[in-house]
Write an enzyme that holds these catalytic residues in place. Structure first.
Site, mmCIF file in Angstrom:
data_model
loop_
_atom_site.group_PDB
_atom_site.id
_atom_site.type_symbol
_atom_site.label_atom_id
_atom_site.label_comp_id
_atom_site.label_asym_id
_atom_site.label_seq_id
_atom_site.Cartn_x
_atom_site.Cartn_y
_atom_site.Cartn_z
ATOM 1 C CB CYS A 65 -0.913 0.010 1.208
ATOM 2 S SG CYS A 65 -1.939 -1.441 1.293
ATOM 3 C CG HIS A 83 -2.983 3.348 2.573
ATOM 4 N ND1 HIS A 83 -3.498 3.105 1.323
ATOM 5 C CD2 HIS A 83 -3.108 2.183 3.268
ATOM 6 C CE1 HIS A 83 -3.906 1.847 1.255
ATOM 7 N NE2 HIS A 83 -3.682 1.271 2.435
ATOM 8 C CG ASN A 97 -6.687 -0.530 1.547
ATOM 9 O OD1 ASN A 97 -5.958 -0.219 0.605
ATOM 10 N ND2 ASN A 97 -6.213 -0.985 2.687
#
Ligand code: ACO
Length: 326
Positions: free
Chosen positions: A113, A253, A283
């Protein structure tokens, strides 16, 4: 030293929308649980025909259009992904051919990520050093292919997408003031896809044990992410002789709304300064910040000179930060 700027941004989202109500039919969960624990209402899922390079190519084309950049100007393509089309060749090479970047080098970068922020930092170094003039950085992932759709702990969180940014020597806007990278391999087991690599190659046994799917210790990731993001924000601002009060927009994030709220509280930032799109997109791993950056640019609400802080965190654990003067 040459300064680096963001010359164009773009993003691509698959058409298919998976809502919490759809997940209610797949696992033992509820819209209420997902919204209250994560903030996510819906997410995009790639079609069976789409691979990560397809998403990356669409995002790249939009970033090039946005910056009026000819593909032949590109010196380097970095595709940040943990879900490449294949283990090799690099997905970046597939993108290179498709967009006609005939003079570009190309490689993939894996920091889960955190990947896109690592990519911004690595790409910037080539421009700062005077080696290259145009670097295309893409964050693209199709996590729906490595998610265990029977595991309610993880399948509600993740999503697919791609975002891209073109880096060039800066004129006087969207200048990258600093980037920092971090890692702590002692936390490597918190988020992992255990099988399919050289440690546990694909066998019938690994597949039966569902080891090719993402495994995550969500509670520990939550705690570590808040601490990491708090520290990383303060460290990168200090390098720029700025403080948290100077932040106009914080792009984190997009992992979980509660993580974002906890970080904002620790930094004493009002919610209005923290960008959120995870309610719509979930996500999307390495694509998460890339999409957010492109959306912030599209919205056009930031004034020239605004300070944007970007903080990525994810498997590794890894983290990375970037300060942009808009
Ligand atoms: N629906 C209903 N109940 C659920 C669900 C679900 N989808 N998922 C878990 N539960 C249950 C659990 O089984 C547990 O039940 P129990 O108490 O009977 O054992 C209960 O809900 C509470 O579980 P917790 O894990 O404590 O729930 P929490 O509030 O911590 O939320 C979550 C879980 C959303 C995963 C949270 O920990 C989180 O967001 N962590 C961070 C994850 C993250 O950010 N990952 C990505 C960053 S890095 C990367 O992107 C690769």
């Amino acid at each position: 030293m040459i300064t680096v700027g963001i010359a164009g941004t773009g993003f691509y989202l698959p058409e298919r929308v998976l809502r919490n109500a759809d997940l209610e039919k797949m696992v033992d969960t509820s819209d209420e649980w997902i919204v209250s624990r994560t903030g996510i209402r819906e997410r995009r899922i790639a079609s069976d025909r789409e691979a990560t390079s397809d998403l990356a190519i669409s995002a790249a084309r939009e970033a090039l259009r946005d910056g009026s950049i000819d593909p032949e100007e590109i010196d380097l393509i970095i595709v940040c992904t943990s879900t490449p089309d294949m283990l090799f060749p690099a997905t970046a090479c597939i993108v290179q051919e498709a967009i006609g970047a005939k003079k570009a080098g190309a490689f993939d970068l894996e920091a889960c990520c955190t990947g896109f922020v690592y990519g911004l930092s690595v790409g910037s170094q080539f421009i700062k050093a005077g080696t290259y003039k145009t670097v295309l950085v893409i964050g693209a992932d199709i996590f729906s292919r490595i998610i265990d759709w029977t595991d309610r702990n993880t399948c509600i969180l993740f999503a697919d997408g791609a975002g891209a940014a073109v880096l060039k020597p800066a004129k006087d806007e969207k200048v990258i003031l600093a980037t920092q990278l971090g890692s702590d391999g002692s936390l490597a087991n918190l988020i992992a896809q255990p099988a399919g690599g050289s440690r546990q190659p694909a066998t019938y046994k690994t597949i039966d044990k569902r080891l090719h799917y993402l495994k995550m210790d969500g509670r520990r990731v939550f705690r570590v992410a808040v601490e990491i993001a708090d520290r990383a924000t303060r460290d990168v601002l200090e390098e720029c002789s700025l403080s948290t009060e100077d932040i106009d927009c914080l792009i984190l994030h997009q992992a979980n709304a509660r993580i974002l709220e906890a970080i904002a509280r620790r930094l004493e930032l009002p919610g209005s300064k923290v960008f959120i799109n995870l309610d719509r997109y979930g996500n999307a791993s390495a694509a998460s910040i890339a999409i957010a950056l492109a959306e912030v640019a599209r919205e056009g609400q930031l004034k020239k000179g605004s300070i944007v802080v970007i903080i990525g965190f994810g498997s590794g654990m890894t983290w990375a930060s970037c300060v942009i003067k808009w």
